[in-house]
Design a protein around this motif. Structure first.
Motif, PDB file in Angstrom:
ATOM      1  N   SER A   1       0.849  -1.198   0.000  1.00  0.00           N
ATOM      2  CA  SER A   1       0.000   0.000   0.000  1.00  0.00           C
ATOM      3  C   SER A   1       0.879   1.241   0.000  1.00  0.00           C
ATOM      4  O   SER A   1       2.020   1.224   0.489  1.00  0.00           O
ATOM      5  CB  SER A   1      -0.939   0.001   1.209  1.00  0.00           C
ATOM      6  OG  SER A   1      -0.197  -0.115   2.397  1.00  0.00           O
ATOM      7  N   LEU A   2       0.329   2.300  -0.565  1.00  0.00           N
ATOM      8  CA  LEU A   2       1.029   3.583  -0.649  1.00  0.00           C
ATOM      9  C   LEU A   2       0.109   4.609   0.001  1.00  0.00           C
ATOM     10  O   LEU A   2      -0.994   4.851  -0.492  1.00  0.00           O
ATOM     11  CB  LEU A   2       1.286   3.884  -2.127  1.00  0.00           C
ATOM     12  CG  LEU A   2       2.019   5.139  -2.534  1.00  0.00           C
ATOM     13  CD1 LEU A   2       3.297   5.331  -1.741  1.00  0.00           C
ATOM     14  CD2 LEU A   2       2.358   5.071  -4.020  1.00  0.00           C
ATOM     15  N   ILE A   3       0.549   5.146   1.142  1.00  0.00           N
ATOM     16  CA  ILE A   3      -0.304   6.060   1.902  1.00  0.00           C
ATOM     17  C   ILE A   3       0.405   7.400   2.100  1.00  0.00           C
ATOM     18  O   ILE A   3       1.626   7.506   1.942  1.00  0.00           O
ATOM     19  CB  ILE A   3      -0.701   5.460   3.288  1.00  0.00           C
ATOM     20  CG1 ILE A   3       0.544   5.231   4.161  1.00  0.00           C
ATOM     21  CG2 ILE A   3      -1.489   4.180   3.118  1.00  0.00           C
ATOM     22  CD1 ILE A   3       0.219   4.859   5.621  1.00  0.00           C
ATOM     23  N   GLY A   4      -0.387   8.397   2.480  1.00  0.00           N
ATOM     24  CA  GLY A   4       0.181   9.717   2.739  1.00  0.00           C
ATOM     25  C   GLY A   4      -0.879  10.773   2.464  1.00  0.00           C
ATOM     26  O   GLY A   4      -1.858  10.510   1.767  1.00  0.00           O
ATOM     27  N   PRO A   5      -0.675  11.987   2.994  1.00  0.00           N
ATOM     28  CA  PRO A   5      -1.685  13.033   2.835  1.00  0.00           C
ATOM     29  C   PRO A   5      -1.875  13.456   1.387  1.00  0.00           C
ATOM     30  O   PRO A   5      -1.009  13.229   0.539  1.00  0.00           O
ATOM     31  CB  PRO A   5      -1.153  14.193   3.676  1.00  0.00           C
ATOM     32  CG  PRO A   5       0.212  13.858   4.082  1.00  0.00           C
ATOM     33  CD  PRO A   5       0.473  12.417   3.795  1.00  0.00           C
ATOM     34  N   SER A   6      -3.009  14.080   1.139  1.00  0.00           N
ATOM     35  CA  SER A   6      -3.334  14.544  -0.206  1.00  0.00           C
ATOM     36  C   SER A   6      -2.216  15.444  -0.746  1.00  0.00           C
ATOM     37  O   SER A   6      -1.718  16.318  -0.033  1.00  0.00           O
ATOM     38  CB  SER A   6      -4.657  15.316  -0.122  1.00  0.00           C
ATOM     39  OG  SER A   6      -5.121  15.523  -1.412  1.00  0.00           O
ATOM     40  N   GLY A   7      -1.818  15.185  -1.992  1.00  0.00           N
ATOM     41  CA  GLY A   7      -0.804  16.019  -2.634  1.00  0.00           C
ATOM     42  C   GLY A   7       0.627  15.594  -2.345  1.00  0.00           C
ATOM     43  O   GLY A   7       1.573  16.238  -2.802  1.00  0.00           O
ATOM     44  N   CYS A   8       0.816  14.483  -1.606  1.00  0.00           N
ATOM     45  CA  CYS A   8       2.194  14.091  -1.242  1.00  0.00           C
ATOM     46  C   CYS A   8       2.912  13.383  -2.379  1.00  0.00           C
ATOM     47  O   CYS A   8       4.130  13.147  -2.295  1.00  0.00           O
ATOM     48  CB  CYS A   8       2.204  13.222   0.014  1.00  0.00           C
ATOM     49  SG  CYS A   8       1.549  11.571  -0.248  1.00  0.00           S
ATOM     50  N   GLY A   9       2.186  13.016  -3.446  1.00  0.00           N
ATOM     51  CA  GLY A   9       2.869  12.431  -4.605  1.00  0.00           C
ATOM     52  C   GLY A   9       2.569  10.962  -4.867  1.00  0.00           C
ATOM     53  O   GLY A   9       3.235  10.325  -5.682  1.00  0.00           O
TER      54      GLY A   9
END
Ligand SMILES: Nc1ncnc2c1ncn2[C@@H]1O[C@H](COP(=O)(O)OP(=O)(O)OP(=O)(O)O)[C@@H](O)[C@H]1O
Ligand SMILES: [Mg+2]
Length: 266
Positions: free
Chosen positions: A46-54
């Motif tokens: 999975s690839l997670i992170g806040p909106s706009g992080c790429g």
């Protein structure tokens, strides 16, 4: 782009996707910074992170779809199935067959279910080289693999747009399969679905493990925890942490990862 190397013909490695010092700019905006990562074969990452992080940008690098957007500059290395995807002998068409993509909105074409499943084959393989019975077999096998065959076998000539959102998303996964992908890239595949549809897609993901390498972008922490073996956390274009999913969620090494999974930002 010349089309001389079949990317599937390169030797298998333990890692399906590897990047070294990957940077990407949209014009002056740096969207990815020094990403070095190895994605193991046959697991779900999975690839997670806040909106706009790429997240979407990184996913799109893996089959060079980013190049469709103007003003994109990329530096660094990306290797898929052991082969550098920027080598001059890499065929973009072969790369995109090997690394298929599923998007946020279930987006089947407004044509029949049958023709949707075969759409990629029609684009990539000369029609005359595939017999009617081979086509029928491809359709049945792909729809069985996504657990849609029993539901749609009597309405294959009906328009795909008549299906529910969850069924449409399964169809979008099914239409990659006749191309025999090794990597499946999913960008928030459940974000348009309700809880029941999401559960069904997660169950399907479980069955794709081993045969395919799946990278799934998600905003849903519970989904990342349930569905993935490894997890990558990104922030402002950087890869902050990449580990077994249980480690990332239960024992994060970086304070920023901990803050994100606890919902303290993003
Ligand atoms: N085609 C584009 N042209 C210019 N800038 C872009 C383009 N696509 C994305 N960006 C910018 O690049 C950065 C990363 O965007 P990206 O879509 O990869 O993030 P994301 O993590 O997928 O976000 P989200 O969770 O909202 O989908 C953002 O600042 C975004 O505005
Ligand atoms: Mg995105």
């Amino acid at each position: 782009m010349s089309a001389t190397t079949d990317i599937e013909a390169v030797p298998q490695t333990r890692y399906s996707i590897e990047t070294v010092d990957l940077n990407l700019w949209y014009g002056d905006l740096q969207a990815l910074a020094d990403i070095t990562v190895k994605v193991k074969q046959g697991i779900i990452t999975s690839l997670i992170g806040p909106s706009g992080c790429g997240k979407t940008t990184l996913l799109r690098c893996f089959n060079r779809i980013n190049e469709r957007y103007g003003n994109v500059t990329t530096t660094g290395e990306i290797t898929i199935l052991g082969k550098s995807i920027y080598d001059s002998d890499v065929s973009l068409s072969e790369l995109r067959k090997s690394a298929g993509m599923v998007f946020q909105r279930p987006n089947p074409l407004p044509i029949s279910i049958y023709r949707n499943v075969l759409f990629g084959v029609r684009v990539h393989v000369p029609c005359r080289s595939v017999s009617r019975s081979q086509r029928d077999e491809m359709v049945e096998s792909a729809l069985r693999e996504v657990d849609l065959w029993d539901t749609v076998k009597d309405k294959l000539n009906k328009k795909a747009t008549l299906l529910t959102l969850e069924q449409r998303q399964k169809l979008c996964i099914a239409r990659l399969l006749p191309l025999k992908p090794r990597v499946i890239l999913m960008d928030e595949p459940c974000s348009a679905l309700d809880a029941e549809g999401t559960e069904k897609i997660e169950n399907l993901l479980d069955t794709l493990r081993d045969k395919y390498t799946v990278v799934i972008v998600t905003h849903n922490m519970a989904q990342a925890r349930r569905a993935s073996d490894e997890c990558m956390f990104m922030l402002m274009g950087k890869l902050i942490e990449h580990d077994k999913t249980t480690e990332v969620f239960l024992n994060p090494k970086d304070e920023r990862t901990e803050m994100y999974i606890e919902g303290r930002y993003g």
